[in-house]
Structure formats: C-alpha cells, structure tokens
Motif scaffolding. Structure first.
Motif, PDB file in Angstrom:
ATOM      1  N   THR A   1       0.655  -1.170   0.061  1.00 38.57           N
ATOM      2  CA  THR A   1       0.109   0.057  -0.017  1.00 38.57           C
ATOM      3  C   THR A   1       0.943   1.303  -0.076  1.00 38.57           C
ATOM      4  OG1 THR A   1      -0.082  -0.050   2.388  1.00 38.57           O
ATOM      5  CG2 THR A   1      -1.952  -1.161   1.239  1.00 38.57           C
ATOM      6  N   ARG A   2       0.435   2.397  -0.362  1.00 40.48           N
ATOM      7  CA  ARG A   2       1.051   3.654  -0.598  1.00 40.48           C
ATOM      8  C   ARG A   2       0.403   4.603   0.540  1.00 40.48           C
ATOM      9  NH1 ARG A   2       3.854   3.439  -5.071  1.00 40.48           N
ATOM     10  NH2 ARG A   2       3.216   1.765  -6.812  1.00 40.48           N
TER      11      ARG A   2
ATOM     12  N   ALA B   1      -3.478   3.726   0.417  1.00 37.88           N
ATOM     13  CA  ALA B   1      -4.087   3.621  -0.981  1.00 37.88           C
ATOM     14  C   ALA B   1      -3.448   2.480  -1.804  1.00 37.88           C
ATOM     15  CB  ALA B   1      -3.762   4.973  -1.759  1.00 37.88           C
TER      16      ALA B   1
ATOM     17  N   ARG C   1      -2.982   0.968  -5.771  1.00 35.59           N
ATOM     18  CA  ARG C   1      -3.107   1.536  -7.329  1.00 35.59           C
ATOM     19  C   ARG C   1      -4.260   0.352  -7.909  1.00 35.59           C
ATOM     20  NH1 ARG C   1       1.365   1.538 -10.528  1.00 35.59           N
ATOM     21  NH2 ARG C   1       1.977  -0.267  -9.477  1.00 35.59           N
TER      22      ARG C   1
ATOM     23  N   SER D   1      -6.227   5.180  -7.736  1.00 39.06           N
ATOM     24  CA  SER D   1      -6.099   4.256  -6.602  1.00 39.06           C
ATOM     25  C   SER D   1      -7.427   4.404  -5.593  1.00 39.06           C
ATOM     26  CB  SER D   1      -5.033   4.920  -5.807  1.00 39.06           C
ATOM     27  OG  SER D   1      -3.759   5.084  -6.103  1.00 39.06           O
TER      28      SER D   1
ATOM     29  N   ASP E   1      -1.018  -3.116  -7.330  1.00 40.19           N
ATOM     30  CA  ASP E   1      -0.090  -3.071  -6.285  1.00 40.19           C
ATOM     31  C   ASP E   1      -0.224  -4.767  -5.508  1.00 40.19           C
ATOM     32  OD1 ASP E   1       0.994  -0.649  -6.398  1.00 40.19           O
ATOM     33  OD2 ASP E   1      -0.503  -0.044  -5.013  1.00 40.19           O
TER      34      ASP E   1
END
Length: 98
Positions: free
Chosen positions: A40-41, A45, A47, A60, A97
C-alpha cells in the motif's frame, strides 16, 4: 487480482462540492487488503485499473473508516458513463499493487 462488483455512487461529505465515489463491498475489500498487505501507498492507497462501462482509467482506491475501499469517480468517467449521485454502478478493478 481482478474483481467485479455492483455498488452505488455517493458524495463524500467532507468535500461535497467535488468528490463522488463508490465503495468496494466489505468482503472484497478484505480480500484486497490480504493481497496488497505491504504494497500500500500513502494513506493505505492501492493502485488499480478501474473500468466502468466502456471507460477504463488508472487511479487508487482508499481505505475508509468503515473498512471498505473507496473508488473515486472522476468527472470524465461520470459524464462518459452517465453516472449520478445515488445511482447504480458496475465496476471492474484490476489491483496493480500486489
């Protein structure tokens, strides 16, 4: 990971003038969380490549306080697919992701 689901378009209360979303069902959100874990970002989030009708775009999804992911529906998508607040939407997502 590819998923498809039906949901409803809703307006984000914090920014009601601009942001419309749909949410990923709870069970599918849990599946996404399991698969993406460490990938995760910022803000959790993930993607994705999303498709609604004939429109496909990269964006996202974001975790919400309910535990479900939210998919933002940008204006170009809403206009191209005649989406409106409170209306139904069928979404296909490919999680990038993972």
């Amino acid at each position: 990971m590819h998923i498809e689901f039906d949901s409803t378009v809703f307006r984000w209360d914090a920014r009601p003038e601009t942001w419309l979303f749909t949410d990923v069902p709870e069970e599918l959100s849990e599946d996404i969380r399991e698969v993406t874990g460490p990938f995760t970002r910022g803000f959790g989030a993930v993607r994705v490549e999303a498709t609604v009708g004939g429109t496909t775009w990269r964006t996202s999804i974001f975790p919400s306080s309910s535990g479900r992911y939210w998919l933002p529906l940008k204006r170009a998508v809403r206009e191209a697919e005649s989406l409106h607040e409170g209306g139904p939407v069928t979404v296909r997502i490919e999680v990038l992701d993972a």
